[in-house]
Design a protein around this motif. Structure first.
Motif, PDB file in Angstrom:
ATOM      1  N   LEU A 127       8.725 -12.588   1.818  1.00  0.00           N
ATOM      2  CA  LEU A 127       7.734 -11.516   1.802  1.00  0.00           C
ATOM      3  C   LEU A 127       8.178 -10.464   0.791  1.00  0.00           C
ATOM      4  N   GLU A 128       7.397 -10.288  -0.257  1.00  0.00           N
ATOM      5  CA  GLU A 128       7.741  -9.363  -1.328  1.00  0.00           C
ATOM      6  C   GLU A 128       6.729  -8.224  -1.376  1.00  0.00           C
ATOM      7  N   LEU A 129       7.227  -7.003  -1.471  1.00  0.00           N
ATOM      8  CA  LEU A 129       6.338  -5.859  -1.637  1.00  0.00           C
ATOM      9  C   LEU A 129       5.878  -5.789  -3.082  1.00  0.00           C
ATOM     10  N   LEU A 130       4.565  -5.739  -3.263  1.00  0.00           N
ATOM     11  CA  LEU A 130       4.021  -5.619  -4.617  1.00  0.00           C
ATOM     12  C   LEU A 130       3.805  -4.157  -4.982  1.00  0.00           C
ATOM     13  N   ILE A 131       3.152  -3.425  -4.088  1.00  0.00           N
ATOM     14  CA  ILE A 131       2.814  -2.032  -4.353  1.00  0.00           C
ATOM     15  C   ILE A 131       2.520  -1.339  -3.044  1.00  0.00           C
ATOM     16  N   TYR A 132       2.801  -0.033  -2.982  1.00  0.00           N
ATOM     17  CA  TYR A 132       2.299   0.698  -1.843  1.00  0.00           C
ATOM     18  C   TYR A 132       1.740   2.046  -2.246  1.00  0.00           C
ATOM     19  N   PHE A 133       0.751   2.461  -1.485  1.00  0.00           N
ATOM     20  CA  PHE A 133       0.013   3.711  -1.690  1.00  0.00           C
ATOM     21  C   PHE A 133       0.281   4.649  -0.518  1.00  0.00           C
ATOM     22  N   ASN A 134       0.353   5.921  -0.830  1.00  0.00           N
ATOM     23  CA  ASN A 134       0.368   6.932   0.218  1.00  0.00           C
ATOM     24  C   ASN A 134      -0.736   7.933  -0.094  1.00  0.00           C
ATOM     25  N   ASN A 135      -1.613   8.166   0.859  1.00  0.00           N
ATOM     26  CA  ASN A 135      -2.762   9.041   0.625  1.00  0.00           C
ATOM     27  C   ASN A 135      -3.514   8.652  -0.647  1.00  0.00           C
ATOM     28  N   ASN A 136      -3.711   7.369  -0.815  1.00  0.00           N
ATOM     29  CA  ASN A 136      -4.482   6.757  -1.903  1.00  0.00           C
ATOM     30  C   ASN A 136      -3.776   6.781  -3.251  1.00  0.00           C
ATOM     31  N   VAL A 137      -2.570   7.313  -3.316  1.00  0.00           N
ATOM     32  CA  VAL A 137      -1.838   7.417  -4.578  1.00  0.00           C
ATOM     33  C   VAL A 137      -0.775   6.323  -4.629  1.00  0.00           C
ATOM     34  N   PRO A 138      -0.701   5.571  -5.735  1.00  0.00           N
ATOM     35  CA  PRO A 138       0.364   4.553  -5.828  1.00  0.00           C
ATOM     36  C   PRO A 138       1.730   5.215  -5.911  1.00  0.00           C
ATOM     37  N   ILE A 139       2.626   4.833  -5.007  1.00  0.00           N
ATOM     38  CA  ILE A 139       3.949   5.444  -4.933  1.00  0.00           C
ATOM     39  C   ILE A 139       5.005   4.556  -5.579  1.00  0.00           C
ATOM     40  N   ASP A 140       4.912   3.271  -5.321  1.00  0.00           N
ATOM     41  CA  ASP A 140       5.916   2.339  -5.818  1.00  0.00           C
ATOM     42  C   ASP A 140       5.218   1.044  -6.200  1.00  0.00           C
ATOM     43  N   ASP A 141       5.155   0.778  -7.492  1.00  0.00           N
ATOM     44  CA  ASP A 141       4.535  -0.464  -7.958  1.00  0.00           C
ATOM     45  C   ASP A 141       5.558  -1.351  -8.663  1.00  0.00           C
ATOM     46  N   GLY A 176       7.176  -3.716  -7.659  1.00  0.00           N
ATOM     47  CA  GLY A 176       7.106  -5.121  -7.283  1.00  0.00           C
ATOM     48  C   GLY A 176       5.970  -5.887  -7.925  1.00  0.00           C
ATOM     49  N   MET A 177       5.107  -5.190  -8.620  1.00  0.00           N
ATOM     50  CA  MET A 177       3.998  -5.879  -9.296  1.00  0.00           C
ATOM     51  C   MET A 177       4.589  -6.750 -10.395  1.00  0.00           C
ATOM     52  N   PRO A 178       4.345  -8.056 -10.331  1.00  0.00           N
ATOM     53  CA  PRO A 178       5.072  -8.982 -11.206  1.00  0.00           C
ATOM     54  C   PRO A 178       4.825  -8.778 -12.696  1.00  0.00           C
ATOM     55  N   GLU A 179       3.640  -8.449 -13.095  1.00  0.00           N
ATOM     56  CA  GLU A 179       3.361  -8.292 -14.523  1.00  0.00           C
ATOM     57  C   GLU A 179       1.982  -7.672 -14.685  1.00  0.00           C
ATOM     58  N   ASP A 180       1.620  -7.463 -15.945  1.00  0.00           N
ATOM     59  CA  ASP A 180       0.375  -6.744 -16.214  1.00  0.00           C
ATOM     60  C   ASP A 180      -0.866  -7.474 -15.730  1.00  0.00           C
ATOM     61  N   ARG A 181      -0.741  -8.713 -15.397  1.00  0.00           N
ATOM     62  CA  ARG A 181      -1.903  -9.434 -14.891  1.00  0.00           C
ATOM     63  C   ARG A 181      -2.327  -8.932 -13.513  1.00  0.00           C
ATOM     64  N   PHE A 182      -1.433  -8.230 -12.857  1.00  0.00           N
ATOM     65  CA  PHE A 182      -1.699  -7.719 -11.521  1.00  0.00           C
ATOM     66  C   PHE A 182      -2.040  -6.231 -11.607  1.00  0.00           C
ATOM     67  N   SER A 183      -3.072  -5.843 -10.877  1.00  0.00           N
ATOM     68  CA  SER A 183      -3.399  -4.428 -10.769  1.00  0.00           C
ATOM     69  C   SER A 183      -3.923  -4.152  -9.371  1.00  0.00           C
ATOM     70  N   ALA A 184      -3.710  -2.934  -8.899  1.00  0.00           N
ATOM     71  CA  ALA A 184      -4.178  -2.554  -7.571  1.00  0.00           C
ATOM     72  C   ALA A 184      -4.783  -1.165  -7.632  1.00  0.00           C
ATOM     73  N   LYS A 185      -5.808  -0.972  -6.828  1.00  0.00           N
ATOM     74  CA  LYS A 185      -6.473   0.323  -6.750  1.00  0.00           C
ATOM     75  C   LYS A 185      -6.722   0.687  -5.307  1.00  0.00           C
ATOM     76  N   MET A 186      -6.799   1.972  -5.078  1.00  0.00           N
ATOM     77  CA  MET A 186      -7.201   2.464  -3.759  1.00  0.00           C
ATOM     78  C   MET A 186      -8.115   3.661  -4.002  1.00  0.00           C
ATOM     79  N   PRO A 187      -9.397   3.413  -4.195  1.00  0.00           N
ATOM     80  CA  PRO A 187     -10.329   4.497  -4.551  1.00  0.00           C
ATOM     81  C   PRO A 187     -10.579   5.487  -3.423  1.00  0.00           C
TER      82      PRO A 187
END
Lengths: 114, 116
Positions: free
Chosen positions: B43-57, B59-70
């Motif tokens: 189990l690998e952490l990719l990204i986490y958000f706090n209050n909709n803001v990305p805090i730690d990304d 773990g995102m393997p490469e630019d092909r991956f993106s995450a949003k929390m609108p």
């Protein structure tokens, strides 16, 4: 060195026996430790948390923590076939840019046979 | 109460296609996590958000991956273009407190992605 290490198993015990699951971690500053259970094809769920050295008991489950040895364990007494699952150790980082981040071990697969 | 809701549960796609995974966290939770699970890497952490803001990304393997929390009730994880090595179960989890300060993460049922 991996942040959290567990024996992958599989660990196989007979019904009624004690199952012992072990975990070591690398960050000596870690303060919070957790055990998650994951049934096959399902998502992980929290079953135990421990924050201070010693033992913490909850029903048939006992978590043990030794910060000096950077070691966490989970004992399951009177093991039941329904305990068959993968057990994930998780450690919460408390430093720098990884503050608050949970690191998971790869899990130990437990099978309890009737 | 509804738990963390993920969609789709299963996705089979061909290499090069765009994949979008969706997550609705538990109402009131202010931290959201995207994990990837494989037999080889666990189990690998990719990204986490706090209050909709990305805090730690980290773990995102490469630019092909993106995450949003609108907003507080929705997040997406996008892979473009997808590759066979992206095949995994992707879990979304939510919790109270920053970074899951209680350590209790509530996981969705996961999205099983297969890239052919």
């Amino acid at each position: 060195q991996k942040e959290v290490e567990q024996n992958s198993g599989p660990l196989s015990v007979p019904e009624g026996a004690i199952a012992s699951l072990n975990c070591t971690y690398s960050d000596r500053g870690s303060q919070s430790f957790f055990w998650y259970r994951q049934y096959s094809g399902k998502s992980p769920e929290l079953i135990m948390s421990i924050y201070s050295n010693g033992d913490k008991e909850d029903g048939r489950f006992t978590a043990q923590l030794n910060k000096a040895s950077q070691y966490v364990s989970l004992l399951i007494r009177d093991s039941q076939p329904s305990d068959s699952a993968t057990y994930l150790c998780a450690v919460k980082q408390n430093r720098g840019s990884t503050l608050g981040r949970l690191y998971f071990g790869r899990g130990t697969q437990l099978t309890v046979w009737p | 109460d509804a738990g963390v809701i993920q969609s789709p549960r299963h996705e089979v796609t061909e290499m090069g296609q765009e994949v979008t995974l969706r997550c609705k966290p538990i109402s009131g939770h202010n931290s959201l996590f995207w994990y990837r699970q494989t037999m080889m890497r666990g189990l690998e952490l990719l990204i986490y958000f706090n209050n909709n803001v990305p805090i730690d990304d980290s773990g995102m393997p490469e630019d092909r991956f993106s995450a949003k929390m609108p907003n507080a009730s929705f997040s997406t994880l996008k892979i473009q273009p997808s590759e066979p090595r992206d095949s995994a179960v992707y879990f979304c989890a939510s919790s109270l407190g920053q970074g899951g300060s209680t350590g209790e993460l509530f996981f969705g049922e996961g999205s099983r992605l297969t890239v052919l």
